[in-house]
Design a protein around this motif. Structure first.
Motif, PDB file in Angstrom:
ATOM      1  N   PHE A   6      -9.860  -9.539   8.139  1.00  0.00           N
ATOM      2  CA  PHE A   6      -8.452  -9.845   8.379  1.00  0.00           C
ATOM      3  C   PHE A   6      -7.539  -8.813   7.716  1.00  0.00           C
ATOM      4  O   PHE A   6      -6.596  -8.320   8.336  1.00  0.00           O
ATOM      5  CB  PHE A   6      -8.128 -11.251   7.851  1.00  0.00           C
ATOM      6  N   VAL A   7      -7.829  -8.461   6.471  1.00  0.00           N
ATOM      7  CA  VAL A   7      -6.993  -7.490   5.765  1.00  0.00           C
ATOM      8  C   VAL A   7      -7.098  -6.111   6.410  1.00  0.00           C
ATOM      9  O   VAL A   7      -6.097  -5.400   6.548  1.00  0.00           O
ATOM     10  CB  VAL A   7      -7.373  -7.445   4.266  1.00  0.00           C
ATOM     11  N   VAL A  49      -4.690  -1.754   9.648  1.00  0.00           N
ATOM     12  CA  VAL A  49      -4.725  -0.871  10.825  1.00  0.00           C
ATOM     13  C   VAL A  49      -3.481  -1.091  11.683  1.00  0.00           C
ATOM     14  O   VAL A  49      -2.861  -0.141  12.164  1.00  0.00           O
ATOM     15  CB  VAL A  49      -6.016  -1.101  11.640  1.00  0.00           C
ATOM     16  N   GLY A  50      -3.090  -2.334  11.858  1.00  0.00           N
ATOM     17  CA  GLY A  50      -1.866  -2.629  12.613  1.00  0.00           C
ATOM     18  C   GLY A  50      -0.637  -2.045  11.962  1.00  0.00           C
ATOM     19  O   GLY A  50       0.244  -1.497  12.633  1.00  0.00           O
ATOM     20  N   LEU A  51      -0.566  -2.140  10.643  1.00  0.00           N
ATOM     21  CA  LEU A  51       0.570  -1.554   9.928  1.00  0.00           C
ATOM     22  C   LEU A  51       0.534  -0.031  10.001  1.00  0.00           C
ATOM     23  O   LEU A  51       1.577   0.620  10.117  1.00  0.00           O
ATOM     24  CB  LEU A  51       0.576  -2.022   8.470  1.00  0.00           C
ATOM     25  N   ILE A 109       2.331   4.817   8.488  1.00  0.00           N
ATOM     26  CA  ILE A 109       1.182   5.220   7.675  1.00  0.00           C
ATOM     27  C   ILE A 109       1.486   5.127   6.177  1.00  0.00           C
ATOM     28  O   ILE A 109       0.672   4.594   5.429  1.00  0.00           O
ATOM     29  CB  ILE A 109       0.699   6.629   8.082  1.00  0.00           C
ATOM     30  N   PRO A 110       2.642   5.599   5.685  1.00  0.00           N
ATOM     31  CA  PRO A 110       2.910   5.447   4.246  1.00  0.00           C
ATOM     32  C   PRO A 110       2.949   3.977   3.803  1.00  0.00           C
ATOM     33  O   PRO A 110       2.472   3.634   2.720  1.00  0.00           O
ATOM     34  CB  PRO A 110       4.276   6.109   4.051  1.00  0.00           C
ATOM     35  N   MET A 113       0.488   2.293   0.955  1.00  0.00           N
ATOM     36  CA  MET A 113       0.998   1.576  -0.226  1.00  0.00           C
ATOM     37  C   MET A 113       0.460   0.150  -0.278  1.00  0.00           C
ATOM     38  O   MET A 113       0.032  -0.327  -1.324  1.00  0.00           O
ATOM     39  CB  MET A 113       2.525   1.579  -0.233  1.00  0.00           C
ATOM     40  N   LEU A 114       0.473  -0.537   0.860  1.00  0.00           N
ATOM     41  CA  LEU A 114      -0.045  -1.907   0.898  1.00  0.00           C
ATOM     42  C   LEU A 114      -1.546  -1.923   0.640  1.00  0.00           C
ATOM     43  O   LEU A 114      -2.055  -2.793  -0.073  1.00  0.00           O
ATOM     44  CB  LEU A 114       0.262  -2.565   2.245  1.00  0.00           C
TER      45      LEU A 114
END
Length: 79
Positions: free
Chosen positions: A25-26, A31-33, A38-39, A43-44
């Protein structure tokens, strides 16, 4: 005096599927974010990596035998 009862062996091994599901899930979330920013994904991903390492280090079955939190100097209870 508070005594912890040992967890059943089934309780420790039963969480493997849930852990795999959580990791998938993470990764899908990251990948969706990353498709959008990309930055932001980097960070996440770094923040979630720190949280994951802290969770892994806090698991009781991973601690060294005889290691205790606190102790007499820290105000902990005697065992």
């Amino acid at each position: 005096m508070v005594k912890k009862e040992p967890a059943e062996p089934e309780a420790r091994t039963g969480g493997r599927g849930l852990l795999v599901l959580e990791v998938v899930f993470v990764l899908v979330l990251l990948v969706g974010l990353a498709l959008w920013s990309i930055p932001g994904a980097l960070m996440l991903g770094g923040a979630l990596g720190v949280v994951g390492c802290e969770r892994a280090m806090s698991r009781p079955e991973r601690r060294a035998v005889g290691a205790r939190h606190g102790g007499e100097a820290g105000g902990g209870e005697r065992q």
